[in-house]
Design a protein around this motif. Structure first.
Motif, PDB file in Angstrom:
ATOM      1  N   LYS A  61     108.930  42.633 -52.866  1.00  0.00           N
ATOM      2  CA  LYS A  61     108.619  41.662 -53.737  1.00  0.00           C
ATOM      3  C   LYS A  61     109.788  40.882 -54.139  1.00  0.00           C
ATOM      4  CE  LYS A  61     106.150  40.493 -57.472  1.00  0.00           C
ATOM      5  NZ  LYS A  61     104.244  40.728 -58.358  1.00  0.00           N
ATOM      6  N   SER A  63     112.432  38.137 -55.531  1.00  0.00           N
ATOM      7  CA  SER A  63     112.621  37.376 -57.170  1.00  0.00           C
ATOM      8  C   SER A  63     113.261  36.433 -56.699  1.00  0.00           C
ATOM      9  CB  SER A  63     112.789  37.966 -58.560  1.00  0.00           C
ATOM     10  OG  SER A  63     113.734  38.279 -58.898  1.00  0.00           O
ATOM     11  N   ILE A  74     106.959  33.758 -51.969  1.00  0.00           N
ATOM     12  CA  ILE A  74     106.341  34.136 -53.370  1.00  0.00           C
ATOM     13  C   ILE A  74     104.559  33.658 -52.981  1.00  0.00           C
ATOM     14  CG2 ILE A  74     105.458  32.231 -56.030  1.00  0.00           C
ATOM     15  CD1 ILE A  74     108.106  31.081 -55.492  1.00  0.00           C
ATOM     16  N   PHE A  75     104.032  33.677 -52.521  1.00  0.00           N
ATOM     17  CA  PHE A  75     102.529  33.761 -52.036  1.00  0.00           C
ATOM     18  C   PHE A  75     102.072  34.437 -51.698  1.00  0.00           C
ATOM     19  CE2 PHE A  75     102.574  29.004 -51.567  1.00  0.00           C
ATOM     20  CZ  PHE A  75     101.309  28.618 -52.671  1.00  0.00           C
ATOM     21  N   SER A  76     103.502  35.495 -50.369  1.00  0.00           N
ATOM     22  CA  SER A  76     103.152  37.269 -50.336  1.00  0.00           C
ATOM     23  C   SER A  76     103.178  37.948 -51.342  1.00  0.00           C
ATOM     24  CB  SER A  76     104.020  37.451 -48.456  1.00  0.00           C
ATOM     25  OG  SER A  76     105.620  37.154 -49.678  1.00  0.00           O
ATOM     26  N   GLY A  77     104.338  38.049 -51.861  1.00  0.00           N
ATOM     27  CA  GLY A  77     103.828  38.379 -53.103  1.00  0.00           C
ATOM     28  C   GLY A  77     102.820  38.795 -54.468  1.00  0.00           C
ATOM     29  N   GLN A  78     101.973  37.652 -53.511  1.00  0.00           N
ATOM     30  CA  GLN A  78     100.317  37.877 -54.173  1.00  0.00           C
ATOM     31  C   GLN A  78      99.873  39.539 -53.973  1.00  0.00           C
ATOM     32  OE1 GLN A  78      98.571  34.243 -54.255  1.00  0.00           O
ATOM     33  NE2 GLN A  78     100.521  33.886 -55.919  1.00  0.00           N
ATOM     34  N   LYS A  79      98.732  39.683 -54.245  1.00  0.00           N
ATOM     35  CA  LYS A  79      97.433  40.483 -53.603  1.00  0.00           C
ATOM     36  C   LYS A  79      97.048  40.488 -52.641  1.00  0.00           C
ATOM     37  CE  LYS A  79      96.097  41.751 -58.177  1.00  0.00           C
ATOM     38  NZ  LYS A  79      94.233  42.162 -58.675  1.00  0.00           N
ATOM     39  N   THR A  82     101.620  39.984 -48.179  1.00  0.00           N
ATOM     40  CA  THR A  82     103.205  41.552 -47.915  1.00  0.00           C
ATOM     41  C   THR A  82     104.492  40.765 -47.069  1.00  0.00           C
ATOM     42  OG1 THR A  82     102.375  41.930 -45.161  1.00  0.00           O
ATOM     43  CG2 THR A  82     101.329  42.865 -47.288  1.00  0.00           C
ATOM     44  N   HIS A  99     100.237  36.336 -45.424  1.00  0.00           N
ATOM     45  CA  HIS A  99      99.450  35.433 -46.427  1.00  0.00           C
ATOM     46  C   HIS A  99      98.711  34.672 -45.693  1.00  0.00           C
ATOM     47  CE1 HIS A  99     101.095  32.004 -47.934  1.00  0.00           C
ATOM     48  NE2 HIS A  99     102.465  32.553 -47.116  1.00  0.00           N
ATOM     49  N   HIS A 100      97.525  34.898 -46.586  1.00  0.00           N
ATOM     50  CA  HIS A 100      96.543  33.527 -45.840  1.00  0.00           C
ATOM     51  C   HIS A 100      96.297  33.383 -43.952  1.00  0.00           C
ATOM     52  CE1 HIS A 100      97.037  33.355 -50.449  1.00  0.00           C
ATOM     53  NE2 HIS A 100      95.392  33.048 -50.134  1.00  0.00           N
TER      54      HIS A 100
END
Length: 118
Positions: A61, A63, A74-79, A82, A99-100
């Motif tokens: 993750k 920052s 940033i979006f990949s850091g959400q649930k 990856t 992600h998505h």
């Protein structure tokens, strides 16, 4: 009364423009300090690179510093996604982002990252 509001609007706009140029000058100065050995900025960058080397091949993750974010990271850091660190050198990080239904390999400048965690 309208003229006073107009005058304050002009002064506010001028203040905003002077601060925006100041922000870019500070960013440039910080970049120069990171390139000089023996400064705190260079030591912080070197320790971030060493910490990142321990995470190669693992999900991380990231920052980011202010105004230097990467939306995909940033979006990949959400649930739902990856972010896997593939490689690191002194200036760049190669990450694999999912992600998505988005799958990307991206190069991210080490200077933009403020922290890394597993």
């Amino acid at each position: 009364m309208e003229y006073i509001a107009f005058a304050f609007g002009i002064f506010g706009f001028m203040a905003f423009m002077s601060l925006s140029s100041l922000k870019s000058r500070v960013r440039s100065l910080e970049a120069q300090m990171r390139s000089l050995q023996g400064t705190d900025y260079a030591a912080e960058k070197a320790s971030l690179v060493e910490a990142a080397k321990a995470y190669i091949g693992k999900p991380v993750k990231l920052s980011f510093k202010e105004d230097e974010e990467d939306p995909d990271a940033i979006f990949s850091g959400q649930k739902m996604g990856t972010c896997t660190l593939l490689d690191v050198d002194s200036d760049w990080m190669l990450v694999h982002i999912e992600h998505h239904k988005v799958v990307k390999d991206k190069l991210i400048r080490v200077d933009c990252v403020s922290g890394i965690s597993g």
